[in-house]
Design an enzyme around this catalytic site. Structure first.
Site, PDB file in Angstrom:
ATOM      1  N   GLY A  15       0.803  -1.218   0.000  1.00  0.00           N
ATOM      2  CA  GLY A  15       0.000   0.000   0.000  1.00  0.00           C
ATOM      3  C   GLY A  15       0.840   1.274   0.000  1.00  0.00           C
ATOM      4  CG  ASN A  16       4.839   0.962   1.417  1.00  0.00           C
ATOM      5  OD1 ASN A  16       4.324  -0.153   1.309  1.00  0.00           O
ATOM      6  ND2 ASN A  16       6.097   1.176   1.206  1.00  0.00           N
ATOM      7  CE  LYS A 133      -5.521  -7.580   3.137  1.00  0.00           C
ATOM      8  NZ  LYS A 133      -4.064  -7.670   3.044  1.00  0.00           N
ATOM      9  CE  LYS A 221       0.934  -6.409  -1.696  1.00  0.00           C
ATOM     10  NZ  LYS A 221       0.918  -6.352  -0.273  1.00  0.00           N
ATOM     11  CE  LYS A 283       4.124  -7.606   3.222  1.00  0.00           C
ATOM     12  NZ  LYS A 283       3.184  -7.264   2.163  1.00  0.00           N
TER      13      LYS A 283
END
Ligand code: ADP
Ligand code: MG
Length: 320
Positions: A15-16, A133, A221, A283
């Site tokens: 997101g960053n 989430k 994602k 991740k």
């Protein structure tokens, strides 16, 4: 690199890469952040890598959901699957436009295209009963518990430290297939840079007659990015976030950055609970799955270290 030997990298952007946590998310701010990311992508292209980009959409979907709610008196609110599709178009456009402009300045004409992507999930996924989430802003514990009470949100602690370390959580079912993977493969074969599976893709379930139905859920994602990477036989899965490495004992005095590790080591650390659910956990899970399925390596690092990490100089690199 010779054309035939060019490696395919699937890059998952956090997101960053599009909206910083201290920003409101104006178009100008988002274009500025996308430009910083695109500079890295241009370097990777110059190094000879074939690129597929996937990205988060948490802040954008959060803002759009507020617009749906607030504008409901004037125009009908759209459900989460459509909001997901809208953010794929929004963010895809920003990347297409920015990358095209960078390449034109260099006199390069590279096709860049966004694919609105649906991702298959199972209706009976256990996450529909126990949401995991994190979405939307960070809250203090008090504020989070107040929202739980008043709005019925499910809320969880998502960071070990800091004042605002709680967030709302929604169902995040496991992805098991990318509906548009053949189209994406064809575009990569035609030398395009492809932006796909944004926001984890639009979650859809397949009914017994084969029809696809969109769902109100959010697929992680990083996990969807792994499915995408596997479905196009990518060589490298590069997950870019806001930390240079994954850590063991994260946030504790004896925390330790992980460098090059094997899948077996990664699995051991994951089982021991070193990576938080909803942030680093998925991740590492996605990285393990990618390498186990035959990928050459998966890398977790920060945006600014992306090129160095591809060259093996930094980041957490997971190999067989
Ligand atoms: P993104 O938007 O890139 O997906 P996330 O916030 O989901 O970013 O995940 C990155 C965050 O994971 C880091 O900022 C860090 O706070 C958190 N995190 C949780 N556990 C770990 C760990 N073991 N090592 C490093 N970071 C961790
Ligand atoms: Mg994340």
């Amino acid at each position: 690199m010779k054309n035939s030997k060019r490696k395919l990298v699937v890059i998952a952007l956090g997101g960053n890469a599009i909206k910083l946590s201290n920003e409101r998310g104006t178009a100008k701010e988002q274009f500025k952040n996308v430009a910083v990311t695109c500079e890295q992508l241009v370097k990777m292209n110059a190094m000879g890598y074939k690129l597929i980009i996937t990205h988060g959409n948490g802040p954008q979907a959060g803002n759009l959901l507020i617009q749906q709610e607030e504008g409901n008196k004037l125009v009908p609110a759209q459900p989460m699957d459509i909001v997901g599709a809208m953010t794929q178009g929004q963010i895809g456009y920003m990347f297409q436009n920015t990358l095209q402009n960078y390449f034109r300045q260099k006199g390069k004409d590279i096709p860049i295209v966004t694919v609105v992507t649906q991702v298959l999930v199972r209706e009976d996924d256990p996450d529909f009963d126990d949401p995991t989430k994190p979405v939307g802003p960070f809250y203090t514990k008090e504020k989070a518990l107040e929202l739980k009470e008043k709005k019925g949100y499910a809320v969880k602690k998502v960071k070990p430290n800091g004042e605002k370390n709680w967030r709302r959580v929604v169902p995040s079912p496991e992805p098991y297939g990318i509906v548009e993977s053949d189209c994406i493969q064809a575009l990569v074969d035609a030398h395009a840079i492809v932006i796909a599976s944004g926001g984890g893709g639009i979650p859809v379930m397949k009914k017994s007659d084969g029809t696809l139905v969109g769902l109100e859920a959010v697929i992680d994602k990083d996990k969807a990015g792994n499915k995408l990477a596997q479905s196009v036989n990518a060589d490298i899965y590069l997950i870019l976030t806001d930390v240079e490495n994954a850590y063991i004992n994260f946030g504790k005095p004896d925390e330790k950055a992980l460098g090059k590790i094997t899948v077996t080591e990664a699995e051991k650390y994951l089982e021991e609970g070193h990576f938080l659910a909803g942030s680093m956990g998925p991740k590492v899970t996605a990285a393990i799955r990618f390498v186990k399925a035959g990928g050459e390596r998966a890398i977790i690092t920060s945006l600014k270290n992306a090129v160095d990490a591809l060259q093996g100089k930094t980041g957490t690199i997971i190999v067989r």
